[in-house]
Design a protein around this motif. Structure first.
Motif, PDB file in Angstrom:
ATOM      1  N   ASP A   2       0.825  -1.012   0.238  1.00 19.96           N
ATOM      2  CA  ASP A   2       0.219  -0.140   0.394  1.00 19.96           C
ATOM      3  C   ASP A   2       1.074   1.233  -0.067  1.00 19.96           C
ATOM      4  O   ASP A   2       1.894   1.334   0.075  1.00 19.96           O
ATOM      5  N   THR A  47      -5.285  -4.063  -6.212  1.00 16.47           N
ATOM      6  CA  THR A  47      -7.282  -3.157  -5.865  1.00 16.47           C
ATOM      7  C   THR A  47      -6.617  -2.115  -5.208  1.00 16.47           C
ATOM      8  O   THR A  47      -7.444  -0.916  -4.404  1.00 16.47           O
ATOM      9  N   ILE A  50      -9.251   4.346  -5.072  1.00 16.69           N
ATOM     10  CA  ILE A  50     -10.409   4.437  -4.757  1.00 16.69           C
ATOM     11  C   ILE A  50     -11.985   4.016  -5.206  1.00 16.69           C
ATOM     12  O   ILE A  50     -11.620   3.615  -5.978  1.00 16.69           O
ATOM     13  N   VAL A  88      -8.663  -5.899 -10.543  1.00 13.90           N
ATOM     14  CA  VAL A  88      -9.892  -5.858  -8.955  1.00 13.90           C
ATOM     15  C   VAL A  88     -10.434  -4.183  -9.453  1.00 13.90           C
ATOM     16  O   VAL A  88     -11.908  -3.481  -9.182  1.00 13.90           O
ATOM     17  N   ASN A  90     -11.644  -0.554  -9.991  1.00 12.43           N
ATOM     18  CA  ASN A  90     -12.430   0.422 -10.957  1.00 12.43           C
ATOM     19  C   ASN A  90     -12.292   1.310 -11.407  1.00 12.43           C
ATOM     20  O   ASN A  90     -11.057   1.824 -10.863  1.00 12.43           O
ATOM     21  N   MET A 113     -11.397  -9.634 -12.411  1.00  9.16           N
ATOM     22  CA  MET A 113     -12.460  -9.762 -11.661  1.00  9.16           C
ATOM     23  C   MET A 113     -13.165  -9.126 -11.570  1.00  9.16           C
ATOM     24  O   MET A 113     -13.396  -7.460 -10.794  1.00  9.16           O
TER      25      MET A 113
HETATM   26  N1  LIG Z   1     -14.283  -5.670  -8.792  1.00  9.01           N
HETATM   27  C1  LIG Z   1     -15.105  -6.354  -7.829  1.00  9.01           C
HETATM   28  O1  LIG Z   1     -15.567  -7.056  -8.365  1.00  9.01           O
HETATM   29  C2  LIG Z   1     -14.422  -4.566  -6.854  1.00  9.01           C
HETATM   30  C3  LIG Z   1     -15.442  -5.152  -5.924  1.00  9.01           C
HETATM   31  C4  LIG Z   1     -14.809  -4.346  -4.491  1.00  9.01           C
HETATM   32  C5  LIG Z   1     -13.697  -3.272  -5.156  1.00  9.01           C
HETATM   33  N2  LIG Z   1     -13.631  -3.607  -6.464  1.00  9.01           N
HETATM   34  C6  LIG Z   1     -12.844  -1.639  -6.125  1.00  9.01           C
HETATM   35  O2  LIG Z   1     -11.135  -2.230  -5.499  1.00  9.01           O
HETATM   36  C7  LIG Z   1     -10.946  -1.252  -5.372  1.00  9.01           C
HETATM   37  C8  LIG Z   1     -10.153  -0.921  -4.443  1.00  9.01           C
HETATM   38  O3  LIG Z   1     -11.825  -1.152  -3.041  1.00  9.01           O
HETATM   39  P1  LIG Z   1     -11.173  -0.806  -1.755  1.00  9.01           P
HETATM   40  O4  LIG Z   1     -12.500  -1.193  -0.952  1.00  9.01           O
HETATM   41  O5  LIG Z   1     -10.250  -2.308  -1.029  1.00  9.01           O
HETATM   42  O6  LIG Z   1     -10.428   0.328  -0.928  1.00  9.01           O
HETATM   43  P2  LIG Z   1      -9.852   1.156   0.213  1.00  9.01           P
HETATM   44  O7  LIG Z   1     -10.037   2.424  -0.250  1.00  9.01           O
HETATM   45  O8  LIG Z   1      -9.721   0.685   1.197  1.00  9.01           O
HETATM   46  O9  LIG Z   1      -8.135   0.783   0.263  1.00  9.01           O
HETATM   47  C9  LIG Z   1      -7.315   0.900  -1.652  1.00  9.01           C
HETATM   48  C10 LIG Z   1      -6.011   1.285  -0.539  1.00  9.01           C
HETATM   49  O10 LIG Z   1      -5.280   1.615  -2.351  1.00  9.01           O
HETATM   50  C11 LIG Z   1      -4.153   2.536  -1.646  1.00  9.01           C
HETATM   51  N3  LIG Z   1      -4.217   2.549  -2.884  1.00  9.01           N
HETATM   52  C12 LIG Z   1      -3.986   4.252  -3.271  1.00  9.01           C
HETATM   53  N4  LIG Z   1      -3.223   4.176  -4.097  1.00  9.01           N
HETATM   54  C13 LIG Z   1      -2.036   3.646  -4.549  1.00  9.01           C
HETATM   55  C14 LIG Z   1      -0.809   3.664  -4.745  1.00  9.01           C
HETATM   56  N5  LIG Z   1      -0.599   4.763  -5.912  1.00  9.01           N
HETATM   57  N6  LIG Z   1      -0.456   2.884  -4.649  1.00  9.01           N
HETATM   58  C15 LIG Z   1      -0.415   1.391  -3.789  1.00  9.01           C
HETATM   59  N7  LIG Z   1      -1.892   1.664  -3.335  1.00  9.01           N
HETATM   60  C16 LIG Z   1      -2.390   2.919  -3.643  1.00  9.01           C
HETATM   61  C17 LIG Z   1      -5.120   3.166  -0.724  1.00  9.01           C
HETATM   62  O11 LIG Z   1      -4.161   3.641   0.086  1.00  9.01           O
HETATM   63  C18 LIG Z   1      -5.981   1.856   0.007  1.00  9.01           C
HETATM   64  O12 LIG Z   1      -5.050   1.487   0.952  1.00  9.01           O
HETATM   65  C19 LIG Z   1     -11.517   0.247  -5.765  1.00  9.01           C
HETATM   66  O13 LIG Z   1     -11.363   0.996  -6.548  1.00  9.01           O
HETATM   67  C20 LIG Z   1     -12.752  -0.653  -5.090  1.00  9.01           C
HETATM   68  O14 LIG Z   1     -13.809  -0.228  -6.890  1.00  9.01           O
HETATM   69  C21 LIG Z   1     -13.673  -4.013  -7.217  1.00  9.01           C
END
Ligand SMILES: NC(=O)c1ccc[n+]([C@@H]2O[C@H](COP(=O)([O-])OP(=O)(O)OC[C@H]3O[C@@H](n4cnc5c(N)ncnc54)[C@H](O)[C@@H]3O)[C@@H](O)[C@H]2O)c1
Length: 268
Positions: A2, A47, A50, A88, A90, A113
């Protein structure tokens, strides 16, 4: 991994402390921004970025997440050139395409995914409508990972091998499909942010199919090169997932209505 100081290290420690209760023996490590820790990875799940807030679409995240996902993918590939990527973040279909183009990896090694999660949401709503156990129900969602672009395949869904249309009328099936399509938005409204248990479980299911060469059929966002009559796009279709990544794109016999929906999704 992260960008937030200490966050991944904390998550790793928290997960390590589940070992005796969950009965596994694995070293879990976290790192802040030090990609050398990820060197030699077999599978990488991205993942970073935001999540959406209530009322937002996944597409609205593109401005911020595109830069983040591109940076993360390029750093990862520099340390793990043989990794299979699971995307993952979005908007997932677009981020999958972006990762493919920015890393230059073969298409078999980039997997979005979304379909695994959307399909499990579909089965939850089918199970509720049928009043039957979820594990006796099969069904899949193809198309885009978006509120208006998912295609829940109600025609092909079954309860213990029997078409669900033997048990539910057209109106009930339409409601299941509509609830599935906004399944993520419903949770975002309830939780104030994106869901995590079912997304995490869907990622684990997909990664297990790769690492343990399970060859499960899982709808995933993958690069189409003529399959389903489409090219140069990442979109959800059923795939056989094994140790090589996307081992086969399964050609479903879609009916005219489903074909029209699929074509419409690609125009959005
Ligand atoms: N594809 C799917 O089915 C699905 C399902 C759930 C969430 N998502 C997506 O997954 C993403 C993450 O969701 P979440 O709930 O875990 O969010 P979250 O905010 O809990 O976690 C995201 C993390 O990314 C980190 N981050 C930001 N910029 C970064 C960088 N440059 N390098 C490394 N880390 C970095 C942040 O510090 C944060 O801890 C979102 O875009 C969300 O929409 C997709």
């Amino acid at each position: 991994m992260d960008i937030k100081e200490g966050f991944a290290e904390g998550k790793a420690l928290d997960i390590m402390q589940t070992q005796t209760t969950l009965g596994f023996n694995t070293k879990v490590v976290g790192s802040t921004n030090d990609y050398s820790v990820t060197a030699g990875s077999d599978v990488v799940v991205i993942t970073s970025g935001i999540p959406r807030k209530p009322g937002m679409t996944r597409e609205e995240l593109i401005g911020i997440n595109a830069g983040i996902v591109k940076t993360v993918a390029e750093n990862i590939i520099a340390h793990s050139p043989d990794a299979i990527f699971v995307i993952v973040s979005n908007p997932m279909d677009t981020m999958t395409y972006l990762t493919l183009k920015s890393t230059g990896l073969p298409k078999e090694r980039i997997i979005g995914m979304g379909g695994a999660l959307d399909s499990s949401r579909f089965k939850t709503y089918l199970s509720q409508a049928l009043g039957k156990p979820q594990n006796d129900i099969h069904g899949m969602v193809i198309g885009g990972h978006g509120d208006t672009t998912m295609i829940p395949l109600t025609r092909l869904a079954t309860y213990n091998g029997l078409p669900v249309s033997d048990f539910l009328d057209a109106a009930a099936l339409e409601k299941v499909a509509a609830d599935t399509m906004v399944g993520g938005a419903t949770l975002t409204k309830l939780l104030g942010t994106s869901a995590w248990y079912a997304p995490g479980a869907s990622v684990a299911y997909l990664v297990d199919s790769i690492l343990n060469d399970q060859k499960r059929i899982i709808p995933c966002s993958v690069y189409l090169d003529g399959e389903y009559g489409e090219s140069d796009i990442c979109i959800g279709v059923p795939c056989i997932i094994g140790k090589a990544g996307v081992e086969e794109i399964v050609a479903l016999e879609l009916n005219e209505e489903e074909k029209a929906l699929f074509a419409k999704v690609l125009l959005r």
